[in-house]
Design a protein around this motif. Structure first.
Motif, short mmCIF file in Angstrom:
data_model
loop_
_atom_site.label_atom_id
_atom_site.label_comp_id
_atom_site.label_asym_id
_atom_site.label_seq_id
_atom_site.Cartn_x
_atom_site.Cartn_y
_atom_site.Cartn_z
N GLU B 289 0.80 -1.28 -0.08
CA GLU B 289 0.10 -0.03 0.08
C GLU B 289 1.08 1.25 0.01
OE1 GLU B 289 -3.21 -0.38 -0.21
OE2 GLU B 289 -3.60 2.01 -0.36
N ALA B 290 1.78 1.21 0.86
CA ALA B 290 2.77 2.40 0.89
C ALA B 290 3.58 2.54 -0.27
CB ALA B 290 3.74 2.23 2.16
N LEU B 291 3.89 1.76 -0.69
CA LEU B 291 4.80 1.76 -2.11
C LEU B 291 3.98 1.68 -3.29
CD1 LEU B 291 7.81 -0.27 -0.89
CD2 LEU B 291 7.69 1.97 -1.03
N ARG B 292 2.79 2.10 -3.23
CA ARG B 292 1.75 1.81 -4.33
C ARG B 292 2.25 2.50 -5.59
NH1 ARG B 292 -4.31 3.05 -4.04
NH2 ARG B 292 -3.27 4.42 -2.43
N GLY B 293 2.94 3.60 -5.44
CA GLY B 293 3.53 4.56 -6.13
C GLY B 293 4.61 3.84 -7.25
N TRP B 294 5.03 2.66 -6.41
CA TRP B 294 6.48 2.75 -6.71
C TRP B 294 6.46 1.42 -7.98
CZ3 TRP B 294 11.37 3.46 -7.16
CH2 TRP B 294 12.34 2.35 -7.18
N HIS B 295 5.63 0.74 -7.66
CA HIS B 295 5.61 -0.30 -8.85
C HIS B 295 5.38 -0.30 -10.07
CE1 HIS B 295 6.05 -3.57 -5.75
NE2 HIS B 295 5.17 -3.15 -5.21
N PRO B 296 4.55 0.88 -10.62
CA PRO B 296 4.38 0.99 -11.86
C PRO B 296 5.68 1.71 -12.35
CG PRO B 296 2.19 1.90 -10.74
CD PRO B 296 3.29 1.35 -9.80
N PHE B 297 6.04 2.55 -11.40
CA PHE B 297 7.33 3.24 -11.89
C PHE B 297 8.40 2.34 -12.14
CE2 PHE B 297 10.35 6.54 -11.96
CZ PHE B 297 11.55 6.14 -11.45
N GLU B 298 8.64 1.36 -11.18
CA GLU B 298 9.73 0.42 -11.46
C GLU B 298 9.49 -0.33 -12.63
OE1 GLU B 298 11.71 -1.78 -7.64
OE2 GLU B 298 9.97 -2.99 -8.32
N GLY B 299 8.21 -0.68 -12.88
CA GLY B 299 7.67 -1.41 -14.15
C GLY B 299 8.21 -0.71 -15.34
N GLY B 300 7.88 0.77 -15.26
CA GLY B 300 8.15 1.56 -16.22
C GLY B 300 9.61 1.57 -16.70
N ILE B 301 10.36 1.93 -15.44
CA ILE B 301 11.77 1.74 -15.83
C ILE B 301 12.29 0.52 -16.39
CG2 ILE B 301 13.77 2.03 -14.48
CD1 ILE B 301 13.24 4.62 -14.70
N ALA B 302 11.98 -0.61 -15.82
CA ALA B 302 12.32 -1.87 -16.41
C ALA B 302 12.13 -2.02 -18.04
CB ALA B 302 11.75 -3.24 -15.50
N THR B 303 10.73 -1.69 -18.23
CA THR B 303 10.37 -1.48 -19.67
C THR B 303 11.04 -0.80 -20.44
OG1 THR B 303 8.19 -2.18 -18.86
CG2 THR B 303 8.58 -1.52 -21.06
N ILE B 304 11.40 0.40 -20.09
CA ILE B 304 12.28 1.27 -21.01
C ILE B 304 13.69 1.00 -20.95
CG2 ILE B 304 13.32 3.63 -20.98
CD1 ILE B 304 10.71 4.82 -19.66
N PHE B 305 14.31 0.29 -20.07
CA PHE B 305 15.38 -0.32 -19.86
C PHE B 305 15.74 -1.49 -20.89
CE2 PHE B 305 19.81 -1.09 -18.90
CZ PHE B 305 19.72 -2.65 -18.66
N LEU B 306 14.62 -2.28 -20.88
CA LEU B 306 14.65 -3.67 -21.54
C LEU B 306 14.37 -3.14 -23.14
CD1 LEU B 306 12.87 -6.19 -19.61
CD2 LEU B 306 15.37 -6.23 -20.09
N VAL B 307 13.63 -2.28 -23.44
CA VAL B 307 13.44 -1.88 -24.72
C VAL B 307 14.60 -1.04 -25.23
CG1 VAL B 307 12.26 -0.28 -26.16
CG2 VAL B 307 10.86 -1.72 -24.61
N SER B 308 15.12 -0.35 -24.13
CA SER B 308 16.35 0.26 -24.70
C SER B 308 17.44 -0.50 -25.13
CB SER B 308 17.01 1.09 -23.60
OG SER B 308 15.65 2.34 -23.63
N ALA B 309 17.68 -1.32 -24.35
CA ALA B 309 18.68 -2.32 -24.37
C ALA B 309 18.42 -3.14 -25.64
CB ALA B 309 18.94 -3.23 -23.26
N GLY B 310 17.08 -3.57 -25.99
CA GLY B 310 16.87 -4.29 -27.07
C GLY B 310 17.16 -3.77 -28.31
#
Lengths: 136, 577
Positions: B289-310
Motif C-alpha cells: 500500500e505504502a509503495l503503491r506508486g513504486w511498482h508502476p514506476f519500477e515497471g516503467g523503468i524496467a520496460t524502458i531499460f529492456l526496450v532500450s537495451a533491445g
C-alpha cells in the motif's frame, strides 16, 4: 648510275651475318664492305663515301641510332637503312626522324633489301658539304 | 556500359555455403561482427544500466522518505496527544489533591461534587476515590462499591507511594470495560500522605486513534511494553490481547522498520515508546500500500531499460553487420587489386622475357637465312652441279622454316610489346586474327574448327592494343577449354551501333548453368575444379570496363556459350573506381 658502281657499307656486330650478306651482295654486283662495329663502320664510310649504308640497330658500343646520327654528320650523302631483329614502330619512327631512309626487320629477304638499296641510291643526291637533313 | 560491379553479388547465404565448402574465411568476419556488436552494446548498455540502478535507488530513497516522514509525524503527534490527555488528567488530580485537605476530600458530598465537575469539564472519569496512607479507601464516588477496600498490598499503591504519581495500564474493570487508573499522592504538612485515585475509561483513547483518520488498510494502536494491547487494533486483536507481532526495541523517537505481519504480508511498522506511562504506540501500514506508486514506476523503468537495451543491441548488430560487410568488401577488392597487379606484372615480365628471347633468336635466324641464301646464290653459279636441284630444294626448305620461326617471334614480340596503355587506332579484325594465330596450333591438333566471320567494313576503334589482346586471348582460351576435340568456335565481329563495335566468340562446348553465368565475372569464382585461380575473367571484365566497354555472356548449359565484347569507337572515360 649502274649497280656496278654502287658502294654499300654494312655495319652489324654479327660477323657471320654481315660477311655473308656482303658476299651475297657482291654476287649481285654491289661493292659491299662488311664491318662489325660502329667505329669500323664510321671509318669505312668516311673513307669510301658509299651511297648506301646498312646498319644494325642493336650493337654494343655505338648503337645503330647514334651511328646514324654520326653518319648524317660526317657523310650526309650516305643513305642509311636500319636493320633490326626487334621490330617496333616506335624505333622505326625514331629512326626516320633521325634521317634513316628505311627500317627493316631481320631476317631480311635479300630481294627486299636490294630493292631498298636501289631506291636509296636513286634518291636525290646531296653534296658532301651539304649538312642539311633529309625530310623523312 | 556504366556498371562498375560484376553482375551477381554474392548473398550472405551463398557466402556461408562457400565457407562451408572451404572456400572463404567467412567465419573470421562473423567473429569480428559478434565482437563489435558485443562491445558496442556493452559500452552503451552498461552505463545505461548503472544509471537506471542509481535512479532506482535514489527514487526509492525519496519514495521511502515520502512514506516514512508522514508516518513519523503522525506518530509524534499522536504520542503527544496521548501524553497531553494523560497529563491533563493527572494534573487535574494533583490540583485537587493540593487544593483540598484530606478531611474535605473524605467528605462524600465534596468528593461527589468534585467528581461531577471533573466529568463535566474534562470527561472520561469513571470514578474517584480517596485512599489514606495505610491503603484504605476512605471515600469513593463511582459505580463500584470500593469503599473500605484495602490497597496496601497492591503494586500500584506501593508505586504511587514511592513515585508520587501513577498511571496504570489498561485493565479489565468490573463489568468488563477496559479502564485505566490515574493516581497521585499528596503529602500533607502533618506528614500524613493520601492518594487520590481516579479510573478513566478508554473511550478517549479509541476516539483519539479514530481521529487519525487512517486509510482502511492501516492500523494504529497502543500496547504496553510486553505487547499487550491497550487499545483495540483493527487487525491484530482487541483490549488486553497479546499483539502477535514481537515488540521492537526501545526507541523514544518515531522509528520505522520493515517486517512481516503474522499472515506473512510485508508491512511497515512505525512505533515509538512513551516515557511515561510505559506504553508503545504503533502505526502499521502494509508495504505494498505504502509503495503503491513504486511498482508502476519500477515497471516503467524496467520496460524502458529492456526496450532500450533491445534497441541498442539491434542497432549495434546492424551497424557491425554493415561495417563488417564493408570491411569484407574492401578486403576482397584489395585482394582483387593485388592479384590484378600481380597478373599485370607477371604479364609484363613474361613480355620482357619473350621480347628478349625473340630478339636473341632473330639474329641466329638471320644468319641461317643468309647462309642458306648464299648457298642458293652459289648454286646459281654452278649449273653443272649434279645435286644442284636437290640442294636448291633443301635450301628452300631451310628458308621456309626460318620464315616460320620469324613469324612466330614476330607475333610474340607483337603481343608482348606494349605493357603501358597506348591509345591508337586499332583494326579489331586484324587484332582478333592475330590473337587467334597464337592458338592456331592447338586448334589444329585438337581438330577444333575455328570460323572467322568478321565484318568487312568494321570501323577502327581507338583503344589499347595490348589490353585488347589480353582480353581476346583469355576469352578464346576459355572457348577452347570449353569445347571437346572437333568442337566449333565462331568468332564474329560487327558494328553494333554508331558508337560501338562488337566482337563475339561462340563455342559449342559445355556451356554454363544459370548460376554460373551469374557469377562468371566474380573474382575467385571458378568453374574449373582442378586448376584456375578464378581471376582470368574478372580481370578481363575489369580491363574491358576500363576501356569503356562491356562484356555479355549467353549460354545454354551443355550446348553452347557466347561471350560478346562491346567496345566504344572512341575510348570513353573509364568508370571512377
Amino acid at each position: 648510275m649502274t649497280m656496278q658502281q654502287l658502294t654499300v657499307v654494312l655495319v652489324d656486330d654479327e660477323k657471320d651475318f654481315v660477311e655473308n650478306l656482303s658476299k651475297r651482295l657482291q654476287l649481285r654486283g654491289i661493292r659491299a664492305t662488311a664491318t662489325t662495329d660502329g667505329e669500323q663502320g664510321l671509318e669505312a664510310i668516311t673513307r669510301l663515301r658509299p651511297r648506301v649504308a646498312v646498319v644494325d640497330v642493336k650493337m654494343p658500343g655505338i648503337d645503330g641510332l647514334r651511328l646514324l646520327r654520326r653518319i648524317k654528320e660526317l657523310s650526309p650523302g650516305t643513305q642509311v637503312i636500319l636493320l633490326t631483329g626487334h621490330a617496333s614502330t616506335q624505333d622505326g619512327i625514331r629512326g626516320m626522324e633521325l634521317g634513316a631512309f628505311d627500317y627493316m626487320t631481320k631476317p631480311v629477304a635479300i630481294e627486299a633489301l636490294l630493292d631498298q638499296i636501289n631506291k636509296a641510291a636513286g634518291s636525290p643526291r646531296v653534296g658532301d658539304d651539304d649538312r642539311g637533313r633529309f625530310a623523312p | 556500359m556504366d556498371t562498375d560491379q560484376p553482375p551477381g553479388r554474392p548473398s550472405l547465404l551463398s557466402r556461408l555455403v562457400r565457407a562451408w565448402a572451404g572456400e572463404e574465411p567467412v567465419r573470421h568476419y562473423k567473429l569480428l561482427r559478434r565482437n563489435i556488436t558485443v562491445i558496442m552494446s556493452a559500452v552503451a548498455i552498461v552505463p545505461l544500466f548503472v544509471m537506471v540502478q542509481l535512479n532506482h535507488y535514489e527514487y526509492r530513497k525519496v519514495l521511502w522518505s515520502e512514506v516514512e516522514d508522514p508516518m513519523r509525524v503522525l506518530l509524534n503527534k499522536t504520542r503527544q496527544s496521548f501524553q497531553l490527555f494523560l497529563t491533563e488528567r493527572q494534573s487535574a488530580l494533583s490540583f485537587i489533591a493540593s487544593a483540598y485537605t484530606f478531611q474535605e476530600l473524605a467528605d462524600g458530598k465534596n468528593l461527589t461534587r468534585l467528581f461531577q465537575v471533573m466529568r463535566k469539564e474534562l470527561g472520561g472519569f469513571v470514578d474517584l476515590g480517596l485512599i489514606d496512607s495505610s491503603g484504605v479507601q476512605v471515600s469513593y464516588v463511582g459505580p463500584y462499591r470500593l469503599e473500605g477496600k484495602q490497597y496496601r498490598d497492591h503494586k500500584w499503591f506501593q508505586e504511587v507511594s514511592v513515585k508520587g504519581s501513577h498511571i496504570s495500564e489498561v485493565f479489565q474493570g468490573y463489568r468488563g470495560f477496559p479502564h485505566f487508573v490515574v493516581a497521585v499522592r499528596h503529602s500533607q504538612p502533618d506528614g500524613r500522605d493520601f492518594v487520590l485515585r481516579a479510573t478513566i475509561d478508554t473511550d478517549m483513547f479509541v476516539s483519539l486513534i479514530r481521529s487519525l483518520e487512517l486509510d482502511p488498510k492501516s492500523d494504529a494502536f497502543i500496547t504496553n511494553r510486553s505487547g499487550v494491547l491497550q487499545t483495540p487494533s483493527r487487525f491484530y486483536g482487541t483490549f488486553l490481547e497479546q499483539l502477535p507481532i514481537p515488540v521492537p526495541p526501545i526507541r523514544f523517537e518515531p522509528t520505522i522498520v520493515e517486517t512481516m505481519d503474522p499472515t506473512g504480508h510485508p508491512i511497515l511498522l512505525g512505533y515509538t515508546y512513551f516515557e511515561s506511562p510505559s506504553f508503545v504506540l504503533f502505526l502499521i501500514k502494509p508495504r505494498d500500500e505504502a509503495l503503491r506508486g513504486w511498482h508502476p514506476f519500477e515497471g516503467g523503468i524496467a520496460t524502458i531499460f529492456l526496450v532500450s537495451a533491445g534497441v541498442i543491441i539491434l542497432v549495434a548488430h546492424r551497424i557491425s553487420t554493415v561495417l563488417v560487410r564493408r570491411i569484407d568488401e574492401a578486403d576482397r577488392r584489395r585482394e582483387l587489386a593485388l592479384r590484378t597487379m600481380e597478373h599485370t606484372n607477371k604479364l609484363a615480365s613474361i613480355g620482357r622475357l619473350a621480347a628478349g628471347v625473340a630478339h636473341e633468336i632473330n639474329n641466329p635466324m638471320a644468319i641461317i637465312n643468309e647462309k642458306a641464301g648464299l648457298m642458293e646464290d652459289l648454286l646459281g653459279q654452278m649449273p653443272d652441279f649434279v645435286a644442284r636441284d636437290r640442294f636448291l630444294k633443301l635450301t628452300a626448305s631451310i628458308r621456309h622454316s626460318v620464315g616460320r620461326c620469324s613469324d612466330i617471334t614476330h607475333r610474340l614480340l607483337g603481343f608482348a610489346r606494349r605493357m603501358d596503355v597506348q591509345i591508337e587506332s586499332i583494326d579489331l579484325n586484324e587484332l582478333v586474327t592475330e590473337v587467334y594465330s597464337f592458338l592456331e596450333k592447338e586448334a589444329f591438333h585438337r581438330n577444333i574448327e575455328v570460323r572467322l566471320e568478321l565484318a568487312e567494313d568494321l570501323p577502327t576503334i581507338l583503344s589499347d592494343r595490348g589490353q585488347l589482346q589480353q582480353v581476346f586471348l583469355n576469352i578464346l582460351n576459355n572457348a577452347f577449354e570449353a569445347v571437346t576435340d572437333r568442337g566449333l568456335v565462331v568468332i564474329k565481329s560487327r558494328e553494333q551501333d554508331r558508337d560501338t563495335v562488337a566482337v563475339s566468340i561462340r563455342d559449342n562446348g559445355i556451356g554454363m548453368s544459370e548460376a554460373t553465368k551469374q557469377r562468371i565475372f566474380e573474382p575467385f569464382f571458378t568453374a574449373k575444379k582442378a586448376h584456375g585461380t578464378g581471376l582470368g575473367l574478372s580481370i578481363t571484365y575489369g580491363i574491358v570496363n576500363k576501356l569503356g566497354g562491356n562484356i555479355l555472356v549467353e549460354s545454354t548449359e551443355g550446348q553452347w556459350a557466347e561471350v560478346t565484347v562491346l567496345l566504344p569507337r572512341q575510348r570513353a572515360e573509364g568508370p571512377v573506381e
